[in-house]
Structure formats: structure tokens, C-alpha cells
Write a protein that holds these residues in place. Structure first.
Motif, PDB file in Angstrom:
ATOM      1  N   ILE A  82       0.803  -1.042  -0.017  1.00 25.68           N
ATOM      2  CA  ILE A  82      -0.111  -0.081   0.064  1.00 25.68           C
ATOM      3  C   ILE A  82       0.922   1.302   0.032  1.00 25.68           C
ATOM      4  CG2 ILE A  82      -1.491   1.182   1.153  1.00 25.68           C
ATOM      5  CD1 ILE A  82      -2.571  -1.458   2.371  1.00 25.68           C
ATOM      6  N   ARG A  83       0.803   2.050  -1.027  1.00 28.59           N
ATOM      7  CA  ARG A  83       1.612   3.291  -1.170  1.00 28.59           C
ATOM      8  C   ARG A  83       0.602   4.530  -0.981  1.00 28.59           C
ATOM      9  NH1 ARG A  83       5.921   2.346  -4.688  1.00 28.59           N
ATOM     10  NH2 ARG A  83       6.780   1.393  -3.060  1.00 28.59           N
ATOM     11  N   ILE A  84       0.879   5.239  -0.178  1.00 28.35           N
ATOM     12  CA  ILE A  84       0.139   6.811  -0.012  1.00 28.35           C
ATOM     13  C   ILE A  84       1.200   7.781  -0.345  1.00 28.35           C
ATOM     14  CG2 ILE A  84      -1.598   8.158   1.428  1.00 28.35           C
ATOM     15  CD1 ILE A  84      -2.133   5.295   2.679  1.00 28.35           C
ATOM     16  N   THR A  85       0.837   8.682  -1.334  1.00 28.70           N
ATOM     17  CA  THR A  85       1.630   9.714  -1.604  1.00 28.70           C
ATOM     18  C   THR A  85       0.941  10.866  -1.164  1.00 28.70           C
ATOM     19  OG1 THR A  85       2.681   8.499  -3.521  1.00 28.70           O
ATOM     20  CG2 THR A  85       2.940  11.107  -3.376  1.00 28.70           C
ATOM     21  N   ASN A  86       1.533  11.661  -0.312  1.00 22.15           N
ATOM     22  CA  ASN A  86       0.602  12.895   0.471  1.00 22.15           C
ATOM     23  C   ASN A  86       0.978  14.267   0.017  1.00 22.15           C
ATOM     24  OD1 ASN A  86       2.350  13.877   2.840  1.00 22.15           O
ATOM     25  ND2 ASN A  86       2.271  11.547   3.005  1.00 22.15           N
ATOM     26  N   GLY A  87       2.375  14.345   0.310  1.00 16.74           N
ATOM     27  CA  GLY A  87       2.956  15.616  -0.139  1.00 16.74           C
ATOM     28  C   GLY A  87       2.329  16.664   0.870  1.00 16.74           C
ATOM     29  N   ILE A  88       2.069  16.279   2.074  1.00 15.97           N
ATOM     30  CA  ILE A  88       1.414  17.019   3.357  1.00 15.97           C
ATOM     31  C   ILE A  88       2.406  17.285   3.992  1.00 15.97           C
ATOM     32  CG2 ILE A  88      -0.349  17.384   5.012  1.00 15.97           C
ATOM     33  CD1 ILE A  88      -2.221  15.897   2.779  1.00 15.97           C
ATOM     34  N   GLY A  89       3.105  16.311   4.548  1.00 12.81           N
ATOM     35  CA  GLY A  89       3.989  16.293   5.721  1.00 12.81           C
ATOM     36  C   GLY A  89       4.035  15.098   6.543  1.00 12.81           C
ATOM     37  N   ASN A  90       5.182  15.249   7.711  1.00 11.89           N
ATOM     38  CA  ASN A  90       5.419  13.948   8.289  1.00 11.89           C
ATOM     39  C   ASN A  90       4.221  13.799   9.372  1.00 11.89           C
ATOM     40  OD1 ASN A  90       7.313  12.105   9.048  1.00 11.89           O
ATOM     41  ND2 ASN A  90       7.648  13.122  10.985  1.00 11.89           N
ATOM     42  N   GLY A  91       3.353  14.784   9.722  1.00 11.26           N
ATOM     43  CA  GLY A  91       2.427  14.442  10.674  1.00 11.26           C
ATOM     44  C   GLY A  91       1.208  13.541  10.044  1.00 11.26           C
ATOM     45  N   TRP A  92       1.039  14.039   8.915  1.00  9.65           N
ATOM     46  CA  TRP A  92       0.137  13.378   7.927  1.00  9.65           C
ATOM     47  C   TRP A  92       0.624  12.057   7.543  1.00  9.65           C
ATOM     48  CZ3 TRP A  92      -4.957  14.181   6.368  1.00  9.65           C
ATOM     49  CH2 TRP A  92      -5.404  13.298   5.682  1.00  9.65           C
TER      50      TRP A  92
END
Length: 131
Positions: A82-92
Motif C-alpha cells: 500500500i503506497r500513499i503519496t501525500n505531499g502534506i508532511g510528516n504528521g500526515w
């Protein structure tokens, strides 16, 4: 239109910058992941659907699509990734990882093999439990 994961007509929705949300998640990520997983599980149950890893995963993909976050799942030999790319930050990223772990724990169909977290994406490797 009402958001897909709303079960309570009194829910209010707030828009905040993604970086700020990631910062807010940093100290509370695990607790927030459980809260979101509870909502997703409740939504699955309200649809009259069995709670399985696959049904939780599908609804989690809907949640991610609402937030314009790319979430993919694919086979890799004896494992699934499962790969989730967020580009939001470490908390996310920490929140995301805990959300997948919570889904695994609630269903016991898959074992957690590994998890890798960085600011831009998480990668979780799982294996179907032999029966």
C-alpha cells in the motif's frame, strides 16, 4: 452535497491548509487515525457491508480521494504493498501509517510486514494470513 463519510447530519466541515493540518496531527496522529478508522468502520456497517480489510480499504480510498491524496495497492511477490503519496508532511504520513495499521488490527486478515514513512509518501507491506 453531503460528504461521503458523514453519518451525522450535524457534522461541520472545516477547511485548513494541509501543512497546518499535518502540524496539528503530529502529536495526535494515532488518536486521530483511530477516530477516522472508527468513522470508516461505522460507514461500512451503515451500508450493511461486512467489515473486512478490503471494505475498510475501499472506504479509506474514498476518504483519500476527497482529500486529493493518491493511494494505491498492488501485489509484490508474496506481499501486497500500500503506497500513499501525500505531499502534506510528516504528521500526515504518521497518521496515514497508523490508519492502515488500525485497519489491519481490526480485521486480522493480513499481517503487517513493514512500514516506511517519509514526508512525501508511506509504503506499507502486508501479507495475507494463511488459513
Amino acid at each position: 452535497a453531503e460528504p461521503l463519510l458523514s453519518l451525522n447530519k450535524k457534522d461541520k466541515w472545516v477547511r485548513i491548509p494541509a501543512g497546518e493540518y499535518s502540524m496539528l496531527l503530529e502529536p495526535q496522529g494515532e488518536k486521530h487515525a483511530r477516530y477516522i478508522c472508527d468513522r470508516i468502520e461505522e460507514h461500512v456497517r451503515s451500508e450493511g457491508t461486512d467489515v473486512t480489510f478490503d471494505t475498510l480499504f475501499f472506504e479509506t480510498k474514498v476518504f483519500h480521494a476527497m482529500n486529493k491524496i493518491k493511494m494505491v495497492r498492488f501485489d509484490d511477490g508474496d506481499y501486497e504493498v500500500i503506497r500513499i503519496t501525500n505531499g502534506i508532511g510528516n504528521g500526515w504520513a504518521k497518521f496515514e501509517t497508523q490508519l492502515v495499521v488500525d485497519m489491519l488490527e481490526r480485521t486480522s486478515e493480513y499481517d503487517l510486514i513493514s512500514k516506511i514513512i517519509d514526508d512525501e509518501k508511506i509504503t506499507v507491506r502486508i501479507r495475507k494470513v494463511a488459513r
